[in-house]
Design a protein around this motif. Structure first.
Motif, PDB file in Angstrom:
ATOM      1  N   ARG A 153       0.805  -1.218   0.000  1.00 15.62           N
ATOM      2  CA  ARG A 153       0.000   0.000   0.000  1.00 15.62           C
ATOM      3  C   ARG A 153       0.842   1.275   0.000  1.00 15.62           C
ATOM      4  O   ARG A 153       1.655   1.453  -0.891  1.00 15.62           O
ATOM      5  N   ARG A 154       0.651   2.082   1.028  1.00 19.25           N
ATOM      6  CA  ARG A 154       1.328   3.375   1.015  1.00 19.25           C
ATOM      7  C   ARG A 154       2.851   3.248   1.004  1.00 19.25           C
ATOM      8  O   ARG A 154       3.558   4.115   0.494  1.00 19.25           O
ATOM      9  N   TYR A 156       4.534   0.842  -0.392  1.00 20.00           N
ATOM     10  CA  TYR A 156       5.027   0.098  -1.544  1.00 20.00           C
ATOM     11  C   TYR A 156       5.969   0.908  -2.444  1.00 20.00           C
ATOM     12  O   TYR A 156       6.989   0.377  -2.913  1.00 20.00           O
ATOM     13  N   PRO A 157       5.672   2.200  -2.685  1.00 17.93           N
ATOM     14  CA  PRO A 157       6.605   2.960  -3.520  1.00 17.93           C
ATOM     15  C   PRO A 157       8.028   2.942  -2.982  1.00 17.93           C
ATOM     16  O   PRO A 157       8.991   2.877  -3.746  1.00 17.93           O
ATOM     17  N   PHE A 251      -2.741  12.770   3.917  1.00 15.26           N
ATOM     18  CA  PHE A 251      -1.735  11.962   3.226  1.00 15.26           C
ATOM     19  C   PHE A 251      -0.381  12.213   3.857  1.00 15.26           C
ATOM     20  O   PHE A 251       0.108  13.333   3.843  1.00 15.26           O
ATOM     21  N   ARG A 252       0.202  11.155   4.389  1.00 13.87           N
ATOM     22  CA  ARG A 252       1.484  11.347   5.029  1.00 13.87           C
ATOM     23  C   ARG A 252       2.608  11.424   4.004  1.00 13.87           C
ATOM     24  O   ARG A 252       2.549  10.777   2.963  1.00 13.87           O
ATOM     25  N   SER A 253       3.591  12.220   4.340  1.00 11.54           N
ATOM     26  CA  SER A 253       4.771  12.348   3.493  1.00 11.54           C
ATOM     27  C   SER A 253       5.517  11.015   3.428  1.00 11.54           C
ATOM     28  O   SER A 253       5.323  10.134   4.263  1.00 11.54           O
ATOM     29  N   LEU A 254       6.350  10.861   2.423  1.00  8.04           N
ATOM     30  CA  LEU A 254       7.219   9.689   2.360  1.00  8.04           C
ATOM     31  C   LEU A 254       8.685  10.106   2.337  1.00  8.04           C
ATOM     32  O   LEU A 254       9.568   9.272   2.208  1.00  8.04           O
TER      33      LEU A 254
END
Lengths: 281, 281
Positions: A153-154, A156-157, A251-254
DNA sequence: GGCAATATGAAATAATAATTCCAATCCATA
DNA sequence: TATGGATTGGAATTATTATTTCATATTGCC
């Protein structure tokens, strides 16, 4: 104290630069040192600063007096004030960006919000990274035969980036994806001589947690990137990192996770190269 | 001094927070004050800090000793070190981080390097974003039936994030992946009523460029994120963004691209919601 | 409620640091 | 090159600040 004593650092700086050439040798020496090492002036003692700059303490006081201060102590206050203000100005800037984003004026605000969140996260992790854990993780991953990368999900990138970078560094790796539904088989190939990078944040993807559990029970060491010590990932991990990402609009930062992932990957690559060289020698 | 005295601020902070509840009243009072006003601890004298915190100087020293320091002075050093590192203006801090990374002392330097690269990129894009292009892109994507997301290799993580976020926002989207080798068919379904977000940086993945060409010839409008006006992607795009990512150790950051991608996605979601509401009214 | 252990306050003391002072040196000028 | 003023070095002095000590108060425990 004189009326036109420089009260703020910038004025002081300008004043010093103006008078630079009309100052006696030793005073000029300490003046140059002061502008080059403002932090030392802020924190040091007259004696320690004098020693670093190669002059006598008394010269330092004469320098202060030439500028109109009544002693070293008052000069030092300006250097300290600078540190206080500069420090808050960065936070203020970020706060401004965030405020602009929150008052929600159009789409530009959305962009500002994400930039602010990313900056905050980076800023935060930069001071928080536990160096020992970092070294442990690198050591663990560097000796793995295959590095498995696990994230859904989030997250994965990040995993896909790690897989890409490991590939470029010619490090054998396997991304655990769900596309073909063959994860269970893929996982069963992992052995204690391998290692896993697992990434998951609250709300933890159940599949990620379950796969991490299974793979850790096979004795495969796990390096986890997650968001708190209560994370279910943390308990399966040999080493784990706590990364607190700021969010915007839900949306949390990555950015912090990404930076950590890149650093881990490249550090592992470097360690392997170093050890390969040693083995040859 | 004990072996495991916290010597950096973050460790110290953690230690204090851990022990917070087992500390005597006055010590707890100074502990809270210290975490709330770290600058005061860094600059003040034992007497002045004690007065501000409403305790006796001796309590301050006891506090320091409880933490394993041999006195207030050694505790203060940690608070000063923090200011030195959180040093000055944002730009200077970045420069310091980058310098530390470039002098290349071990693995920590790698991490610092990536954090610096990410921060630089964010900083850069924050001032560079063309607001008109941004609005155009949002308008274009908001009216698309399906948003196709196209990116390979290094840019793929961004694409996968966009796909994830669009999904969460209930916006129909299709990630063009190469896994099953069915890209050509997938692309052939796209119509002028759809839209594409394409992401590619030098060295441009040939597959990405080729697919962008085909899809644009079908009349599907493209929003591109790329690195210069010479980019082959730019010529196929209706709207394109130039994003200059800083790099470290040959790996370019993704933070600015990521922030832009998140902003685009969320802005599109918002615009759709707004228009849905208007249509009903 | 009484006792011991612990914590706190306040002042004395020790340590450290800033400043001053004076002799030595340097430098420009005659 | 001699002379006076400016500059510098180094030690003595003074001021400031951290630390210690000890008497008093508070807390937890039986």
């Amino acid at each position: 104290m004189d009326e036109r004593v420089p009260r703020d650092f910038e004025t002081l700086r300008t004043t010093i630069l103006e008078r630079r050439h009309s100052l006696p040798k030793r005073i000029a020496q300490i003046a140059a040192y002061a502008l080059d090492n403002p932090d030392d002036i802020a924190f040091g003692t007259a004696a320690s600063i004098a020693a670093s700059a190669g002059v006598q303490p008394s010269t330092l006081i004469r320098f202060a007096q030439q500028l109109g201060f009544d002693g070293f102590t008052s000069l030092q206050l300006v250097f300290r004030e600078r540190l206080r203000e500069r420090n808050s100005s960065y936070d203020e800037r970020l706060a401004a960006l965030r405020a602009k984003a929150e008052e929600g004026a159009g789409h530009r605000a959305i962009f500002d919000g994400f930039v602010a969140a990313a900056s905050t996260s980076l800023n935060d992790i930069s001071g928080r990274l536990n160096e020992d854990h970092f070294e442990d993780a690198i050591a663990l991953l560097a000796k793995a035969e295959t590095i498995y990368v696990l994230a859904k999900r989030r997250s994965y990138p990040v995993a896909s980036y790690i897989a890409y970078a490991l590939g470029k560094l010619k490090i054998r790796n396997q991304l655990i994806e769900s596309a073909a539904g063959l994860n269970a088989e893929m996982i069963s190939f992992a052995s204690p001589r391998d290692a896993v990078i697992a990434i998951s944040f609250s709300p933890y993807a159940p599949a990620a947690i379950e796969e991490a559990r299974v793979i850790s029970e096979q004795g495969v060491p796990i390096v986890a990137i997650t968001d708190s010590s209560f994370s279910p990932l943390a308990q399966f991990a040999k080493v784990w990192f706590e990364v607190a990402e700021a969010d915007f609009a839900g949306f949390r930062s990555l950015s912090a996770t990404m930076a950590l992932a890149m650093a881990l990957t490249v550090a592992v690559g470097e360690k392997r190269r170093d050890e390969g060289r040693k083995r040859k020698a």
